[in-house]
Design an enzyme around this catalytic site. Structure first.
Site, PDB file in Angstrom:
ATOM      1  N   HIS B 251       0.858  -1.180   0.000  1.00  0.00           N
ATOM      2  CA  HIS B 251       0.000   0.000   0.000  1.00  0.00           C
ATOM      3  C   HIS B 251       0.898   1.235   0.000  1.00  0.00           C
ATOM      4  CE1 HIS B 251      -3.103   2.864   1.008  1.00  0.00           C
ATOM      5  NE2 HIS B 251      -4.012   1.929   0.825  1.00  0.00           N
ATOM      6  N   ARG B 267      -5.908  10.277  -0.748  1.00  0.00           N
ATOM      7  CA  ARG B 267      -5.523  10.721  -2.089  1.00  0.00           C
ATOM      8  C   ARG B 267      -6.753  10.943  -2.951  1.00  0.00           C
ATOM      9  NH1 ARG B 267      -2.568   6.177  -3.849  1.00  0.00           N
ATOM     10  NH2 ARG B 267      -3.165   5.268  -1.863  1.00  0.00           N
ATOM     11  N   GLY B 386      -9.162  -3.643  -5.304  1.00  0.00           N
ATOM     12  CA  GLY B 386      -9.790  -3.162  -4.072  1.00  0.00           C
ATOM     13  C   GLY B 386     -11.258  -3.576  -4.029  1.00  0.00           C
TER      14      GLY B 386
END
Lengths: 234, 549
Positions: B251, B267, B386
């Site tokens: 990550h 982000r 994800g």
């Protein structure tokens, strides 16, 4: 930096590095000073609920507490101490069962809105760290009390639109349940997730009244319950 | 004799237990901690299912996205299975009461959309109000979530449902070994952490759901301490196969000093990545592996990298990222509204693990199934998308539970003899008998750093070989390693030493697979071999020969 730990048979002080979380300090002691020091931990990020202890008389997550000079660390209250800071959480788990904190008769042919979601959003942030049990003074007089987190969880499901049999939950939280709480708010003060079990219990009392139950302590609105001599005392 | 023994009490284990119980099995869930302590609670972002609640979506698009992210290394049938199961898995979670985030009522869908989805969802269902958001690599807003606590809320709802269904739990029991007298599992042995006794639990089928091996990167991982791959190591010792061990997802934004995760949403909300000179050097929203490599290059060149959130302003940060703000203050002693957040890329998810077939049965051990991060069901390939891990633990957790029950129906109910238990008692006694020569806590940090530096984001054959030699030397040292705490009950040091032994058993598997893979693919990036090589479009499988056991 000096911290003091109440262990099984002794109270011991240790010198540890500055600026650590309590959990990091405990591991530093374990590695460099005394490997027998025993405690529970998991995620380091305040989400697994394993590392709750008491520091200077208040419940904290060891991974989220920055140590201060002369901190005194001890295991959670009202839990059998297994070794040093490690306690037995089996009984607290049993209370979840007694409170029947789950969906009894789910129905999903309903619309659920963000407002419905937000109604129990906080309650479902619970990480089962047991801090609220340790802070709850009712356990000093009634070890069978269902306690804050089980009641908060019962509330969370009773308020879920998908539950079509709320009464079933309400039936399970009468004995040693909502009416035994003194509403002192100690649970709310220590919850690392900002949950307010005191308010949830108050709400459950209202729902209980709607289902035909009443306060067995005769004065539903009193602050303390006569059984243990008044809530303010705690 | 138990029908189904579930080892591991995270999301995969609890899903397996509920499915097996529903099918009619007698079930016991054994875990080394309490059920809700597991790493599932740490998952934040969401769980993918092509419900199409927010915009048009279809399982076929979910399948496409997953295959693309896997870089050619997945089993497309398994991906299809997973993605097709996603909507009904969400429906199941909705029925047991997971408090998903919801859509405002005002969202109207066109008639054609409704028709398209009618085959997936019942009409007038609360399922339609489940909110879905965009995660990296997805072609639609597909991730169902519960604020930033998706894993936590799924895990706790599964747990509540287990209590409702009367599932039996045995907490604080550490897996020692699987009992595999021939090639079929007959149960497992455990260390009862409380009493210190070794116990044998007989079962017709076993589901392993013990999590990944991210904690090997100790000090350089977002994972919990206990993610030491205990089940993977047990399978290896029992002669089962492991595969794709070299694929470890990093990550981009772990906090520099604590490796605590700063969520991708930092982000996503507009945070920048800047170097020592204050310059941006990478498109922050590229896939995790690319951003991690860009950050790593800066650090390798002697610089530092920071997450810059200052331009978002104090108020916005408090509203959008309150958890992140609190974690920065606690662990880095800085306020992200006014200061740069020092970060480094850290190990986050392990794609490889126990090699299973399409029924999730472990290759090499009959009757033994594996689900969740510990298993390699070949749905993530070289890089996990994800939102697919929560899906995998619930959908495949249930599938493993169902298959384990089916196996138990015809399995022999003759229990194994006590041979494995006797061996394990002797092994524990030997540890107690040894003098203390090495402190495993120090070695654990050494291993973490070694893996991060030499088997990390950017790999090189020369340093991989060095790493392998060092790890083998550590294995030799570990055989001599005694206990600093000789207590028989509640011996945390013993448990953590056993976890470290598992870590040392798995580490060479990661390194050898990384050495063998002379190419770059997904999360595995090797200097000198920077491109994908068609010849390596295959899984690297490791299995001990029977006589070596």
């Amino acid at each position: 930096m000096k911290i003091t730990i109440k262990r099984d048979k002794s109270v011991e002080s240790f010198e540890v590095s500055e600026g650590l979380t309590l959990l990091a300090a405990l591991y530093e002691i374990k590695e460099k000073q005394d490997a027998s020091l025993t405690f529970s931990s998991g995620c380091r990020a305040s989400i697994c609920g394993a590392c709750a202890v008491r520091v200077n008389g208040k419940e904290v997550l060891a991974c989220a507490h920055k140590i201060n000079e002369n901190d005194t660390v001890e295991p959670l209250q009202y839990h059998p101490v297994l070794r040093d800071l490690k306690v037995d959480k089996q009984k607290a788990k049993e209370t979840l069962k007694r409170a029947s904190a789950w969906l009894h008769q789910p129905q999903i042919s309903v619309e659920i809105t963000p407002e419905d979601e937000h109604r129990t959003e906080r309650q479902s942030d619970c990480i089962l760290c047991d801090s609220c049990y340790s802070a709850c003074p009712v356990f000093a007089v009634n070890p069978d009390f269902l306690g804050p987190f089980a009641l908060t969880r019962a509330y969370r499901y009773s308020e879920d639109k998908r539950e079509s049999n709320v009464k079933e939950i309400i039936d399970h939280i009468q004995t040693n349940g909502v009416w035994d709480c003194t509403l002192c708010g100690e649970c709310t003060a220590v919850c690392p997730k900002g949950i307010d079990p005191k308010m949830d219990i108050t709400m459950l009392r209202g729902t209980s009244l709607q289902h035909g139950y009443s306060d067995p302590n005769f004065t539903a609105q009193s602050f303390g319950t006569p059984d243990f001599g008044g809530g303010f005392g705690f | 004799m138990l029908d189904v023994l579930v080892i591991g009490s995270g999301g995969a284990g609890l899903s397996a237990a509920l499915a097996a119980k529903e099918a009619g099995a007698s079930v016991l869930v054994v875990g080394k901690m309490y059920p809700t302590n597991s790493q599932t609670a740490m998952a934040q972002g969401g769980m993918n299912a092509a419900l199409g609640n927010v915009e048009e979506d279809h399982p076929s698009l979910h399948i496409q996205d997953t295959i693309k992210s896997a870089h050619g290394l997945c089993n497309e049938d398994m991906v299809r299975h997973l993605c097709a199961d996603a909507p009904k898995t969400i429906e199941w979670l909705e029925k047991i009461g997971v408090p998903f985030s919801r859509l405002p009522q005002s969202i109207e869908v066109s008639q054609s959309d409704t028709n398209q989805r009618s085959s997936l969802l019942a009409p007038h269902s609360s399922l339609k109000s489940i909110a879905q958001r965009q995660l990296g690599g997805a072609s639609a807003k597909r991730a169902c979530y519960a604020q930033d606590y998706t894993g936590l809320k799924i895990l706790h709802t599964l747990y509540d449902t287990c209590l409702k269904e009367g599932i039996d739990f045995l907490d604080e029991h550490f897996l020692l070994n699987l009992i595999v007298p021939e090639d079929t599992v007959k149960g497992a042995t455990f260390l009862d952490i409380r009493s210190g006794e070794v116990k044998q639990i007989d079962a017709k089928s076993v589901v392993i759901a013990t999590g990944g091996y991210g904690a090997l990167y100790h000090g350089y991982t977002t994972n919990m301490y206990g993610a030491t791959g205990d089940g993977i190591a047990a399978v290896m010792r029992a002669g089962g196969a492991l595969s794709d061990m070299e694929f470890v997802q990093f990550h981009p934004t772990g906090l520099k000093h604590s490796s605590i995760l700063m969520s991708e949403s930092a982000r996503g909300e507009g945070g920048y990545l800047v170097n020592t000179k204050g310059e941006r050097f990478v498109d922050e929203l590229k896939p995790r592996d690319e951003v991690s490599r860009a950050i790593f290059a800066q650090i390798q060149a002697g610089g530092s990298v920071f997450l810059d959130l200052r331009h978002l302003g104090e108020e916005k940060l408090q509203t959008l990222l309150p958890q992140e703000v609190a974690l920065c203050k606690l662990h880095e002693k800085i306020d992200p509204a006014h200061a740069l957040v020092p970060i480094k890329p850290v190990a986050h998810y392990t794609m490889g693990g126990i090699d299973v077939d399409e029924a999730l049965e472990v290759n090499g051990i009959k009757g033994c199934f594996a689900a969740g991060e510990c298993s390699n069901a070949k749905v993530h390939g070289a890089n996990r998308l994800g939102g697919n891990s929560l899906l995998e633990i619930t959908a495949f957790g249930r599938f493993a539970g169902e298959n384990a029950y089916k196996h138990s129906i015809y399995a022999s109910s003759k229990p194994a003899n006590g041979e494995q238990k006797e061996k394990d008692i002797a092994a524990i006694e030997a540890i107690y008998a040894r003098p203390l020569t090495h402190n495993h806590y120090t070695m654990q940090r050494t291993l973490g750093r070694l893996l991060y530096e030499k088997v990390g984001i950017v790999r090189e054959n020369r340093t991989l070989h060095q790493a392998l030699e060092m790890v083998i030397a550590m294995q030799v040292e570990q055989k001599e390693m005694g206990l600093a705490d000789k207590n028989r009950t509640h011996n945390q040091t013993l448990v953590e030493l056993l976890e470290f032994q598992n870590a040392l058993l798995i580490a060479p598997a990661i390194i050898s697979a990384a050495i063998a893979r002379d190419e770059s693919r997904g999360a595995h990036f090797k200097k000198g071999f920077e491109a994908e090589d068609e010849a390596f479009k295959k899984h690297i499988v490791l299995q001990w020969k029977r006589e070596e056991r």
